[in-house]
Design an enzyme around this catalytic site. Structure first.
Site, PDB file in Angstrom:
ATOM      1  N   ASP A  90      10.631 -35.405  -0.136  1.00 28.90           N
ATOM      2  CA  ASP A  90      11.536 -34.724  -1.055  1.00 28.90           C
ATOM      3  C   ASP A  90      11.160 -33.472  -1.576  1.00 28.90           C
ATOM      4  O   ASP A  90      11.938 -32.390  -1.410  1.00 28.90           O
ATOM      5  CB  ASP A  90      12.509 -35.447  -1.953  1.00 28.90           C
ATOM      6  CG  ASP A  90      13.300 -36.743  -1.508  1.00 28.90           C
ATOM      7  OD1 ASP A  90      13.457 -36.924  -0.338  1.00 28.90           O
ATOM      8  OD2 ASP A  90      13.703 -37.618  -2.339  1.00 28.90           O
ATOM      9  N   GLU A 112      12.179 -36.886   6.447  1.00 31.05           N
ATOM     10  CA  GLU A 112      13.166 -35.735   6.743  1.00 31.05           C
ATOM     11  C   GLU A 112      12.185 -34.616   7.055  1.00 31.05           C
ATOM     12  O   GLU A 112      12.342 -33.993   7.802  1.00 31.05           O
ATOM     13  CB  GLU A 112      14.012 -35.502   5.547  1.00 31.05           C
ATOM     14  CG  GLU A 112      14.966 -34.231   6.004  1.00 31.05           C
ATOM     15  CD  GLU A 112      16.222 -34.146   4.970  1.00 31.05           C
ATOM     16  OE1 GLU A 112      16.536 -33.159   4.388  1.00 31.05           O
ATOM     17  OE2 GLU A 112      16.699 -35.271   4.485  1.00 31.05           O
TER      18      GLU A 112
END
Length: 374
Positions: A35, A268
């Site tokens: 993140d 991600e």
């Protein structure tokens, strides 16, 4: 704003240039640094496009290796110091991290209310298109009178797109054409004659033994920090060798992806960067106890492999499911690892399709009511 990576907690930078919009980006570190990696890339890209950016996080320590040099226009600051800060023009709440009440109250007190955006996780699932751009008016609490809007990254024009700084693809192609072998060699990571190279960045759940059995010989595995650095060496088969890598800056991690014949990525941030590398890529999705990772993987495969030749699609889908523990290892999965030429051609075609769309930062600037050059 000071042009520093991290500033003293005794001096919170204040927006000071009316012709340069100020962005506040908030990020909490939960169990991995992905993140924060996404937030840093966004913050750096905005700063390099002319914005003043403050990145607030409850754990700034990974920035010492993610971004070891200062970035003009970017200040990375402790989360707690936001209590003393005047909010900027745009406030980005990443991944549902919940802004501090004191900061939200200061947002509501501004004569000109800031744009408040919740940046969500990336997915190819259909709900992303339905949810992108939804509004959440605040009727009570410290933010009463404000409106939060939801921004969803994605893989088509009806979503927020993917992070891609200007010149990224050109830099990747130039590296492959002129410097990949030398870049690896300069770091002591050069393959032996006849070896292919893969990077491996994986969660502890990765089925390493089955993967190595299917991989076959003549491979150099470059192991990113994490449990595979301890788990892989005892599992290596004949003709395979491994090197444990140190933490790399984000710029060097990109170069690593550009230099490999195959990239195994997770989460991600590395997932997106591997797609921009234009090399064959195997994604380990973040495991969720309720099984939500399965549909998320299938949605991505359906999107990314839609135009692939049928044999390649069958092999790569089998490999992706096996690597994520969603299906058994099959001959098709093993064949995918040994037949990479078609996968390389498709990776380049998929990258070109994604690159034809506006990037996430430009879309986010427009979403906030600012020009893409701001």
């Amino acid at each position: 704003m000071p042009d520093t990576l991290a500033d003293s907690s005794s001096d919170v930078p204040t927006p000071d240039s009316p012709d340069r919009p100020t962005w506040d980006i908030f990020c909490r570190v939960i169990d991995n640094y992905g993140d924060l990696g996404v937030c840093l890339r966004l913050a750096r890209d905005l700063a390099q496009r002319g914005a003043q950016v403050r990145l607030w996080s409850d754990d700034l320590s990974p920035l010492s290796w993610m971004q070891p040099t200062p970035v003009e226009g970017l200040a990375c600051l402790p989360w707690t110091d936001s209590a003393r800060a005047a909010p900027g023009d745009v406030v980005v709440e990443t991944f549902g991290c919940d802004l501090p009440d004191t900061f939200v109250a200061a947002m509501a007190a501004r004569a000109v209310k800031p744009a408040w955006i919740n940046l969500e996780y990336l997915s190819a699932e259909s709900y992303v298109e339905r949810s992108h751009g939804l509004k959440s008016p605040q009727f009570s609490g410290p933010g009463a009178g404000l409106e939060k809007r939801f921004f969803y990254p994605g893989f088509n024009e009806r979503t927020g797109g993917l992070l891609r700084e200007p010149g990224l693809i050109e830099a990747a192609d130039a590296h492959v054409a002129c410097g990949a072998a030398a870049w690896l060699a300069a770091r002591g990571w050069a393959p032996a004659p006849g070896e292919r190279v893969l990077s491996l960045f994986a969660y502890p759940q990765a089925p390493l033994a089955a993967f190595l059995e299917a991989l076959g010989p003549d491979w150099l595995l470059l192991l990113c920090p994490g449990t595979p650095q301890q788990d892989v060496p005892p599992l290596l088969r004949d003709g395979q060798r491994a090197i444990a890598l140190p933490h790399l800056s984000q710029a060097d991690y990109d170069r690593l992806l550009w230099s490999c014949d195959l990239n195994l990525v997770r989460g991600e941030d590395s997932f997106v960067r591997a797609q921009w590398a234009g090399r064959p890529m195997l994604w380990q999705i973040y495991f969720q106890e309720d099984g939500a990772h399965g549909p998320k993987l299938e949605a991505f495969l359906a999107r990314a492999m839609a135009d692939a030749p049928a044999p390649l699609r069958v092999r790569w889908e089998a490999l992706s499911r096996a690597w994520n523990g969603l299906a058994p290892w099959t001959p098709e999965a093993a064949e995918a690892l040994r037949e990479l030429a078609d996968a390389a051609a498709h990776a380049r075609a998929w990258r070109a399709e994604l690159a034809a769309m506006p990037d996430l930062t430009a879309r986010l600037q427009a979403f906030a009511g600012l020009s893409s050059g701001a």
